[in-house]
Design a protein around this motif. Sequence first.
Motif, mmCIF file in Angstrom:
data_model
loop_
_atom_site.group_PDB
_atom_site.id
_atom_site.type_symbol
_atom_site.label_atom_id
_atom_site.label_comp_id
_atom_site.label_asym_id
_atom_site.label_seq_id
_atom_site.Cartn_x
_atom_site.Cartn_y
_atom_site.Cartn_z
ATOM 1 N N ILE A 47 -28.963 39.243 -5.864
ATOM 2 C CA ILE A 47 -28.172 38.034 -5.967
ATOM 3 C C ILE A 47 -28.766 36.737 -6.438
ATOM 4 O O ILE A 47 -29.720 36.605 -6.126
ATOM 5 N N SER A 48 -28.034 36.108 -7.346
ATOM 6 C CA SER A 48 -28.618 34.759 -7.709
ATOM 7 C C SER A 48 -27.695 33.611 -7.307
ATOM 8 O O SER A 48 -26.244 33.945 -7.583
ATOM 9 N N VAL A 49 -27.946 32.543 -7.038
ATOM 10 C CA VAL A 49 -27.144 31.354 -6.901
ATOM 11 C C VAL A 49 -27.886 30.309 -7.819
ATOM 12 O O VAL A 49 -29.107 29.795 -7.589
ATOM 13 N N THR A 50 -27.022 29.553 -8.643
ATOM 14 C CA THR A 50 -27.399 28.696 -9.565
ATOM 15 C C THR A 50 -26.614 27.574 -9.105
ATOM 16 O O THR A 50 -25.597 27.235 -9.036
ATOM 17 N N LEU A 51 -27.654 26.285 -8.874
ATOM 18 C CA LEU A 51 -26.968 25.247 -8.421
ATOM 19 C C LEU A 51 -27.278 24.212 -9.505
ATOM 20 O O LEU A 51 -27.829 24.470 -10.734
ATOM 21 N N CYS A 52 -26.471 22.886 -9.485
ATOM 22 C CA CYS A 52 -26.644 21.943 -10.429
ATOM 23 C C CYS A 52 -27.121 20.708 -9.951
ATOM 24 O O CYS A 52 -26.412 20.057 -9.074
ATOM 25 N N VAL A 53 -28.247 20.322 -10.287
ATOM 26 C CA VAL A 53 -29.003 19.243 -9.518
ATOM 27 C C VAL A 53 -29.138 18.050 -10.459
ATOM 28 O O VAL A 53 -29.641 18.224 -11.741
ATOM 29 N N THR A 54 -29.256 16.889 -9.858
ATOM 30 C CA THR A 54 -29.758 15.722 -10.696
ATOM 31 C C THR A 54 -31.460 15.850 -11.280
ATOM 32 O O THR A 54 -32.118 16.253 -10.257
ATOM 33 N N PRO A 55 -31.586 15.423 -12.439
ATOM 34 C CA PRO A 55 -33.044 15.699 -12.641
ATOM 35 C C PRO A 55 -33.995 14.586 -12.185
ATOM 36 O O PRO A 55 -35.244 14.865 -12.217
ATOM 37 N N GLU A 56 -33.460 13.518 -11.592
ATOM 38 C CA GLU A 56 -34.192 12.831 -10.884
ATOM 39 C C GLU A 56 -33.468 12.270 -9.696
ATOM 40 O O GLU A 56 -32.428 12.617 -9.316
ATOM 41 N N MET A 81 -20.635 11.718 -1.402
ATOM 42 C CA MET A 81 -19.157 12.344 -1.470
ATOM 43 C C MET A 81 -18.382 11.627 -2.363
ATOM 44 O O MET A 81 -17.649 12.455 -3.000
ATOM 45 N N GLU A 82 -18.682 10.282 -2.631
ATOM 46 C CA GLU A 82 -17.711 9.625 -3.614
ATOM 47 C C GLU A 82 -17.966 10.063 -4.873
ATOM 48 O O GLU A 82 -17.168 10.107 -5.806
ATOM 49 N N MET A 83 -19.161 10.458 -5.198
ATOM 50 C CA MET A 83 -19.604 11.033 -6.718
ATOM 51 C C MET A 83 -19.546 12.598 -6.902
ATOM 52 O O MET A 83 -19.484 13.014 -7.868
ATOM 53 N N GLY A 84 -18.996 13.359 -5.923
ATOM 54 C CA GLY A 84 -18.791 14.758 -5.908
ATOM 55 C C GLY A 84 -20.022 15.556 -5.823
ATOM 56 O O GLY A 84 -20.050 16.677 -6.203
ATOM 57 N N TYR A 85 -21.040 14.992 -5.012
ATOM 58 C CA TYR A 85 -21.934 15.705 -4.614
ATOM 59 C C TYR A 85 -22.551 16.112 -3.155
ATOM 60 O O TYR A 85 -21.936 15.563 -2.234
ATOM 61 N N VAL A 86 -23.489 16.828 -2.715
ATOM 62 C CA VAL A 86 -23.805 16.973 -1.489
ATOM 63 C C VAL A 86 -25.661 16.811 -1.536
ATOM 64 O O VAL A 86 -25.971 16.467 -2.784
ATOM 65 N N HIS A 192 -38.905 7.691 0.422
ATOM 66 C CA HIS A 192 -37.505 8.475 0.361
ATOM 67 C C HIS A 192 -36.847 8.490 -1.111
ATOM 68 O O HIS A 192 -36.983 7.374 -1.787
ATOM 69 N N GLY A 193 -36.130 9.616 -1.495
ATOM 70 C CA GLY A 193 -35.463 9.496 -2.474
ATOM 71 C C GLY A 193 -34.119 10.219 -2.068
ATOM 72 O O GLY A 193 -34.112 11.007 -1.348
ATOM 73 N N VAL A 194 -33.125 9.944 -3.001
ATOM 74 C CA VAL A 194 -31.796 10.665 -2.935
ATOM 75 C C VAL A 194 -31.655 11.735 -3.985
ATOM 76 O O VAL A 194 -31.411 11.029 -5.251
ATOM 77 N N ARG A 195 -31.638 13.064 -3.939
ATOM 78 C CA ARG A 195 -31.279 13.878 -4.890
ATOM 79 C C ARG A 195 -30.017 14.619 -4.499
ATOM 80 O O ARG A 195 -29.778 14.844 -3.538
ATOM 81 N N LEU A 196 -29.196 14.587 -5.706
ATOM 82 C CA LEU A 196 -27.805 14.803 -5.320
ATOM 83 C C LEU A 196 -27.559 16.503 -5.998
ATOM 84 O O LEU A 196 -28.240 16.560 -7.003
ATOM 85 N N ILE A 197 -27.123 17.118 -5.206
ATOM 86 C CA ILE A 197 -26.456 18.519 -5.848
ATOM 87 C C ILE A 197 -25.242 18.651 -5.982
ATOM 88 O O ILE A 197 -24.134 18.084 -5.044
ATOM 89 N N SER A 198 -24.547 19.032 -6.987
ATOM 90 C CA SER A 198 -23.159 19.584 -7.221
ATOM 91 C C SER A 198 -22.518 20.400 -6.228
ATOM 92 O O SER A 198 -23.183 21.309 -5.699
ATOM 93 N N LYS A 199 -21.358 19.899 -5.885
ATOM 94 C CA LYS A 199 -20.674 20.613 -4.591
ATOM 95 C C LYS A 199 -20.341 21.908 -5.161
ATOM 96 O O LYS A 199 -19.946 22.865 -4.412
ATOM 97 N N MET A 200 -20.328 22.133 -6.571
ATOM 98 C CA MET A 200 -19.870 23.593 -7.069
ATOM 99 C C MET A 200 -21.269 24.298 -7.395
ATOM 100 O O MET A 200 -22.050 23.653 -8.310
#
Length: 245
Positions: A47-56, A81-86, A192-200
């Motif tokens: 099984i593979s799960v592909t996420l979409c993440v911010t490069p930075e 949440m406002e930007m559509g990420y987790v 600390h840093g904030v990395r964002l992951i697409s909710k889809m």
Amino acid sequence: MPKIGEAAGPSRDRAIVKEILKGNFPSFIKDLVPLTLTGIGSTGKKISVTLCVTPEYLAVGNDRDFIRVPLGLPAAAHLAMEMGYVLPTTKIVDAIYQQAAARVSPSPMNPTSQMTTTSYFVDHNRTIEKQLSEVRGSMHVLSAGHKKDLVLSNRLKSKPGSVAIYGWHRKNGKPIQPLSTVHGAEYADYSHGVRLISKMAYVDGRPVLLSEIMRDRELSQLISNEGPIEDIVALMQSYARIAAN
């Protein structure tokens, strides 16, 4: 950043969130990078799960002049949440480091009372830029190794009002920071840093909400070291409400 001055905590977070929601962030933040994690299901099938993440990590400014901005968990959850990420899990953070095209070693600063100040943020950002300029050909490639991550964890449910922090990987792939919930939710320092992951996300190419994958007993094993994390949307909302107040 001079306008913010040495404001700290929620007041600084509010100023940064306001700017980012106005669109004051580098364009490369929006160019998400695929991150694929694989495993074997109960039937023995891969099984593979592909996420979409911010490069930075999240930054304020433009493509030529920007500062990576640490945030407390309430502000980070609200903004995501406002930007559509987790936010990521520890296992996702590990995968980002492993698959990053540009990796640098952690560059800690003196752990003084100044480590939560804006000037420390700026100084550390300058160091990171020098490091990355030697290994990164483009701002659009996945980069890692230069910050700790704010992460989603079941510990946040058993210890509400805390922030979960993890990462800052050394060259051997081991993180300086194990999963920690020592600090209060609004704490943020230069590391600390904030990395964002697409909710889809995509399971074997099929679009599935990341929140559904997180709660699935089998699929969650691919992206979480803790097994299922129930209702990550409600978890993030509980922290976002702190920022709203």
